[in-house]
Design a protein around this motif. Structure first.
Motif: not given
Length: 257
Positions: A176-190
């Motif tokens: 299958p096509t790769a799924v979209n994963l989302t990470a988080t960060d301890n600081c604001a920003g993209d």
């Protein structure tokens, strides 16, 4: 019958005092026409919630027959002194998620203190520099301020999501096509997310694809998570009736017979 209350001697007048300079309560005495041993009790209440503050001192004399007399003194307490801060470092290197964990201690001799702060953001190295102004205000409106400069560093990579479970397919075309994963960060920003498939086909009967997601924050800290996909056919190639060729689902191509 004794119905005459004791007489309290030395009752003080109402008074005014500065905060931190309130006099100690005087020692009073009491006499009675019948009782030579009068009980004299002292009680003090303070109200330091609103300005001006007040202290109420009450003495109660009681004789053996239960007759009582009471005298009181009201002390009005003024507060013209501002709160004061405990010493602390004024230039601090911190991570961006621990700026608000840095605390200053403030004290006042009379009342509770309300502590607020205002931040000014300045340009600087990643993540930036913040100038923080603390404002301490007591119940009488006396105010004092102090400042600190935070050099904020971000050396922590994004927090990874869980990768899809490792899996096996018969054919490359089944992947299958790769799924979209989302990470988080301890600081604001993209957070920039990139994905890549790395194929190991050194064994044509057991191809391994490493699917990797990489997450990079605005300070170039990065972290990666991977999924292993194995191509290991469980069915033999399809042989056409005329025997002219075979279909190899691993390579996804038609091979001459």
């Amino acid at each position: 019958m004794d119905t005459t209350p004791p007489t309290i001697i030395g009752a003080p007048l109402n008074a005014e005092a500065a905060c931190g300079n309130v006099p100690e309560p005087p020692v009073l005495s009491a006499i009675d026409t019948c009782d030579d041993d009068v009980q004299l009790d002292f009680h003090e209440t303070e109200d330091f919630t609103a300005c001006p503050f007040t202290i109420t001192r009450t003495w109660t004399a009681t004789d053996a027959c239960g007759n009582t007399s009471i005298v009181s003194q009201l002390i009005t307490v003024s507060d013209n002194e501002a709160p004061y801060f405990e010493a602390y470092p004024i230039n601090v290197d911190v991570s961006c998620d621990s700026v608000d964990l840095f605390a200053v201690e403030v004290f006042d001799d009379c009342s509770e203190v309300t502590l607020t702060f205002v931040d000014s953001q300045f340009s600087g190295p990643c993540y930036g520099i913040i100038h923080r102004l603390w404002i301490a205000t007591d119940a009488c409106g006396n105010e004092s301020t102090t400042t600190a400069t935070f050099t904020i560093e971000d050396t922590t990579a994004p927090i990874l999501p869980s990768a899809p479970a490792d899996t096996t397919y018969d054919c490359i075309t089944d992947i299958p096509t790769a799924v979209n994963l989302t990470a988080t960060d301890n600081c604001a920003g993209d957070i920039i997310a990139t994905g890549i498939d790395s194929i190991d086909n050194s064994d044509p009967c057991n191809i391994v694809i490493t699917r990797t997601w990489t997450f990079t924050d605005s300070c170039n800290n990065s972290s990666s998570v991977s999924q292993l996909i194995t191509i290991n056919p469980s069915t033999p190639p399809v042989v056409p009736a005329d025997g002219s060729s075979t279909v190899d689902c691993i390579a996804g191509a038609i091979q001459p017979a």
